[in-house]
Motif scaffolding. Structure first.
Motif, PDB file in Angstrom:
ATOM      1  N   ALA A 179       0.833  -1.208   0.000  1.00 19.83           N
ATOM      2  CA  ALA A 179       0.000   0.000   0.000  1.00 19.83           C
ATOM      3  C   ALA A 179       0.869   1.261   0.000  1.00 19.83           C
ATOM      4  N   CYS A 180       2.094   1.129   0.451  1.00 17.84           N
ATOM      5  CA  CYS A 180       3.030   2.260   0.494  1.00 17.84           C
ATOM      6  C   CYS A 180       3.944   2.291  -0.732  1.00 17.84           C
ATOM      7  N   SER A 181       3.585   1.587  -1.763  1.00 21.05           N
ATOM      8  CA  SER A 181       4.466   1.470  -2.934  1.00 21.05           C
ATOM      9  C   SER A 181       4.728   2.789  -3.659  1.00 21.05           C
ATOM     10  N   THR A 182       3.919   3.798  -3.384  1.00 23.97           N
ATOM     11  CA  THR A 182       4.144   5.108  -4.016  1.00 23.97           C
ATOM     12  C   THR A 182       4.931   6.055  -3.112  1.00 23.97           C
ATOM     13  N   GLN A 183       5.425   5.550  -2.005  1.00 21.79           N
ATOM     14  CA  GLN A 183       6.061   6.414  -1.014  1.00 21.79           C
ATOM     15  C   GLN A 183       7.586   6.248  -0.944  1.00 21.79           C
ATOM     16  N   LEU A 201      11.992   4.121   1.885  1.00 26.08           N
ATOM     17  CA  LEU A 201      10.628   4.596   2.065  1.00 26.08           C
ATOM     18  C   LEU A 201      10.590   5.890   2.869  1.00 26.08           C
ATOM     19  N   ASP A 202       9.614   6.722   2.566  1.00 29.68           N
ATOM     20  CA  ASP A 202       9.315   7.900   3.360  1.00 29.68           C
ATOM     21  C   ASP A 202       8.356   7.420   4.452  1.00 29.68           C
ATOM     22  N   TYR A 203       8.897   7.192   5.641  1.00 34.21           N
ATOM     23  CA  TYR A 203       8.112   6.567   6.702  1.00 34.21           C
ATOM     24  C   TYR A 203       6.977   7.459   7.210  1.00 34.21           C
ATOM     25  N   SER A 204       7.141   8.767   7.148  1.00 41.05           N
ATOM     26  CA  SER A 204       6.042   9.663   7.539  1.00 41.05           C
ATOM     27  C   SER A 204       4.864   9.491   6.582  1.00 41.05           C
ATOM     28  N   ASP A 220      -2.621   4.760   8.086  1.00 40.66           N
ATOM     29  CA  ASP A 220      -3.803   5.290   8.780  1.00 40.66           C
ATOM     30  C   ASP A 220      -4.994   5.391   7.824  1.00 40.66           C
ATOM     31  N   ALA A 221      -4.746   5.872   6.618  1.00 38.80           N
ATOM     32  CA  ALA A 221      -5.827   6.043   5.639  1.00 38.80           C
ATOM     33  C   ALA A 221      -6.463   4.716   5.260  1.00 38.80           C
ATOM     34  N   HIS A 222      -5.649   3.664   5.215  1.00 37.28           N
ATOM     35  CA  HIS A 222      -6.155   2.337   4.833  1.00 37.28           C
ATOM     36  C   HIS A 222      -6.476   1.460   6.032  1.00 37.28           C
TER      37      HIS A 222
END
Length: 83
Positions: free
Chosen positions: A17-21, A36-39, A46-48
């Protein structure tokens, strides 16, 4: 190669889900994937509505994929004519 088990499937789903981050930088040789941008990942989780404890598994997954991302990108890069 390790398999995804029922015990880490939430972590892998959250990671995907964080593949764009991803943080990256362009170089003459191609894209260098930094990590990854952990923030941003936390906001995505949280959104998912993923449990926040899946973040503890991200460094291990990230360490496994970074060399693959960087080797694949650099292998496709054109040769530097100045070298």
């Amino acid at each position: 190669m390790s398999a995804v088990s029922i015990h880490n499937s939430d972590s892998l789903s959250a990671f995907m889900a964080c593949s764009t981050q991803w943080r990256s930088v362009g170089t003459k040789q191609g894209v260098l994937w930094i990590g990854l941008d952990y923030s941003a990942c936390r906001a995505m989780l949280d959104a998912h509505e993923f449990p926040i404890d899946v973040l503890k598994d991200f460094p291990a997954i990230e360490d496994a994929v970074l060399p693959i991302f960087n080797d694949a990108d650099m292998a496709d890069a054109p040769e530097d004519e100045d070298a």
